[in-house]
Design an enzyme around this catalytic site. Structure first.
Site, PDB file in Angstrom:
ATOM      1  N   VAL A  11       6.487 -10.245   3.125  1.00 33.59           N
ATOM      2  CA  VAL A  11       6.407 -10.554   1.871  1.00 33.59           C
ATOM      3  C   VAL A  11       6.357 -11.275   1.169  1.00 33.59           C
ATOM      4  CG1 VAL A  11       4.493  -9.981   0.549  1.00 33.59           C
ATOM      5  CG2 VAL A  11       3.631  -8.761   2.309  1.00 33.59           C
ATOM      6  N   ASP A  30      16.669 -10.606  -4.275  1.00 28.71           N
ATOM      7  CA  ASP A  30      16.769  -9.410  -3.343  1.00 28.71           C
ATOM      8  C   ASP A  30      18.050  -8.651  -3.971  1.00 28.71           C
ATOM      9  OD1 ASP A  30      15.131  -8.706  -1.474  1.00 28.71           O
ATOM     10  OD2 ASP A  30      16.363  -7.725  -1.442  1.00 28.71           O
ATOM     11  N   THR A  84       6.651  -0.206   0.179  1.00 29.59           N
ATOM     12  CA  THR A  84       6.186   0.697  -0.865  1.00 29.59           C
ATOM     13  C   THR A  84       5.675   1.549   0.684  1.00 29.59           C
ATOM     14  OG1 THR A  84       3.923  -0.682  -0.186  1.00 29.59           O
ATOM     15  CG2 THR A  84       4.773  -0.262  -2.171  1.00 29.59           C
ATOM     16  N   CYS A 259       2.543  -1.224   7.458  1.00 31.70           N
ATOM     17  CA  CYS A 259       1.341  -1.401   7.175  1.00 31.70           C
ATOM     18  C   CYS A 259       0.144  -0.608   7.750  1.00 31.70           C
ATOM     19  CB  CYS A 259       0.937  -2.963   6.975  1.00 31.70           C
ATOM     20  SG  CYS A 259       2.172  -4.232   5.369  1.00 31.70           S
ATOM     21  N   ARG A 326      10.167  -1.451  12.273  1.00 29.28           N
ATOM     22  CA  ARG A 326       9.519  -0.560  11.099  1.00 29.28           C
ATOM     23  C   ARG A 326       9.210   0.361  11.969  1.00 29.28           C
ATOM     24  NH1 ARG A 326       8.920  -3.791   5.911  1.00 29.28           N
ATOM     25  NH2 ARG A 326       7.881  -5.268   7.157  1.00 29.28           N
TER      26      ARG A 326
END
Ligand SMILES: NC(=O)c1ccc[n+]([C@@H]2O[C@H](COP(=O)([O-])OP(=O)(O)OC[C@H]3O[C@@H](n4cnc5c(N)ncnc54)[C@H](O)[C@@H]3O)[C@@H](O)[C@H]2O)c1
Length: 395
Positions: A11, A30, A84, A259, A326
């Site tokens: 993102v 980062d 998150t 997501c 992921r």
């Protein structure tokens, strides 16, 4: 204008480069120093940003990758794009976000604007992050602005990108909304202002819960069609000829990525706290987790047991044409096959190395091949006569 984008992943990097290309001076921060070293050399694993674009943005002086969070103190706007994820107990893990917002706050200058782009449950901006910003910066709430604008990026999507995908936005104050709008307007075609941050927080979770529920529904129907001996994809394309009231979703070994399988659990978590159950999400999550096991069963049926059989799993990333593993459902598929005694190898030229193992070549040395994630580059003729189980809807 000078800005900092905290988190240079799937993102944050496309956002930083889009802003840099619009003429803004951008620091891309980062914690991962190797990632910063690679970016400084113009290299990234993020599909949607070419190495050439990174090099150009660095050479024009518009983009500076760094691991030094102190650049926040020179920035008019700070955007937070950190992960998150969920914990092992499948509840929201805000540790990255809280750490990032704390370090931003400690370097925040008076008058700056902080925008959160990470996906969060409703109430997080106002109830969790604003107090951190105030307490750790020593600034009063009227001495900086705060807004929420969830990212909608769909990695490897050739049609929809950061520029032509409408952006949701809500500030905690009118000034925050206005400043954030003026910023995004420089490189995003359309911006939808929401009347509160809670609306924007919830809308993002609604979008991704909608996808999880519908994909899980189609996966359940694909099991139904398989038992019936009919092709689910033909059923979907027939239904999709209806010009209204139907939207096609397609079968797979399950939903993955950072997501779609994760964000609905943020919504479900909030629903439990406020006593408004989201049973559709709970069921969709359950079906999604059962899909790899279903394909283990189909594999057993197809070749009459798995013990000692050589099985090749093809495509291990969570969706075609990306290298992102992921939350990939292929992990559970491989584990399930191994638990049944199969000797499992996998092939994926995009992922190459994963879980301490390396991708193997496509060949005819296997008892079964399972097409898990169909990347465009795959040439399945290399499998010769090996039987193939297609998780994308063959009968
Ligand atoms: N990946 C997607 O397709 C997508 C789409 C829309 C929204 N989102 C949301 O965007 C957020 C970020 O996701 P992502 O896919 O870019 O994650 P990512 O893992 O690709 O990138 C996040 C980066 O943040 C860095 N980071 C973590 N903590 C940090 C800190 N304290 N300071 C500086 N850097 C830090 C990590 O090293 C990592 O490189 C998540 O909330 C996600 O739900 C992701």
């Amino acid at each position: 204008m000078q800005i900092t984008v905290v988190g240079q992943g799937y993102v944050g990097l496309p956002l930083a480069i889009a802003a840099a290309e619009s003429g803004i001076k951008v620091f891309g921060v980062d914690l991962n120093e190797q990632l910063i070293t690679n970016l400084l050399q113009g290299m990234t694993k993020v599909n949607d940003v070419s190495n050439t674009k990174i090099r150009q943005s660095i050479s024009t002086g518009h983009y500076t990758p760094t691991s030094d969070i102190k650049v926040v103190s020179d920035s008019d706007i700070v955007l937070v794009c950190v992960p998150t994820p969920i914990t092992d107990a499948r509840t929201p893990d805000l540790s990255f976000l809280i750490q990032a917002v704390t370090s931003v706050a400690r370097n925040l200058k008076k008058g700056s604007l902080v925008i959160i782009e990470s996906t969060i449950e409703p109430g997080t901006c106002r109830g969790t992050l604003l107090p951190i910003l105030v307490n750790e910066s020593g600034l009063a709430t009227n001495e900086f602005d705060f807004a929420y604008s969830p990212e909608r990026i769909d990695p490897a999507n050739q049609s929809w990108n950061i520029k032509n995908t409408s952006k949701l936005l809500a500030g905690l104050s009118l000034n925050g909304t206005k400043r954030a709008y003026d910023f995004y307007e420089k490189f995003v075609d359309s911006i939808k202002i929401c009347s509160s941050v809670e609306i924007a927080e919830t809308a993002k979770l609604l979008e991704n819960s909608f996808r999880l529920i519908n994909i899980s529904f189609i996966n359940e129907i694909s099991i139904f069609c398989q038992k019936l001996g009919i092709d689910i994809n033909e059923v979907i394309s027939a239904a999709a000829t209806k010009p209204y009231g139907f939207m096609p979703f397609y079968p797979s070994v399950g939903v993955g990525g950072h997501c779609i399988p994760v964000d609905p659990l943020y919504l479900a978590n909030k629903s439990r706290k406020i006593g408004a159950p989201t049973r559709f999400i709970d069921l969709a999550d359950q079906i999604n987790q059962e899909m790899p096991g279903y394909f283990v069963g189909r594999s057993e049926e197809k070749i009459g047991g798995l013990k000692g059989k050589k099985v090749l799993v093809i495509g291990v990333s969570y969706k075609p044409n990306v290298a992102d593993v992921r939350e990939t459902p292929v992990d559970a598929l491989i584990l399930g096959l191994k638990n049944k005694g199969a000797q499992v190898s996998w092939h994926d030229d995009l992922v190459k190395e994963w879980n301490g193992e390396k991708s193997v070549a496509l060949s005819n040395e296997y008892d079964l091949a399972i097409l898990a994630t169909p990347h465009d580059y795959l040439d399945l003729t290399k499998l010769g006569d090996v039987p193939i189980l297609n998780t994308r809807g063959s009968i």
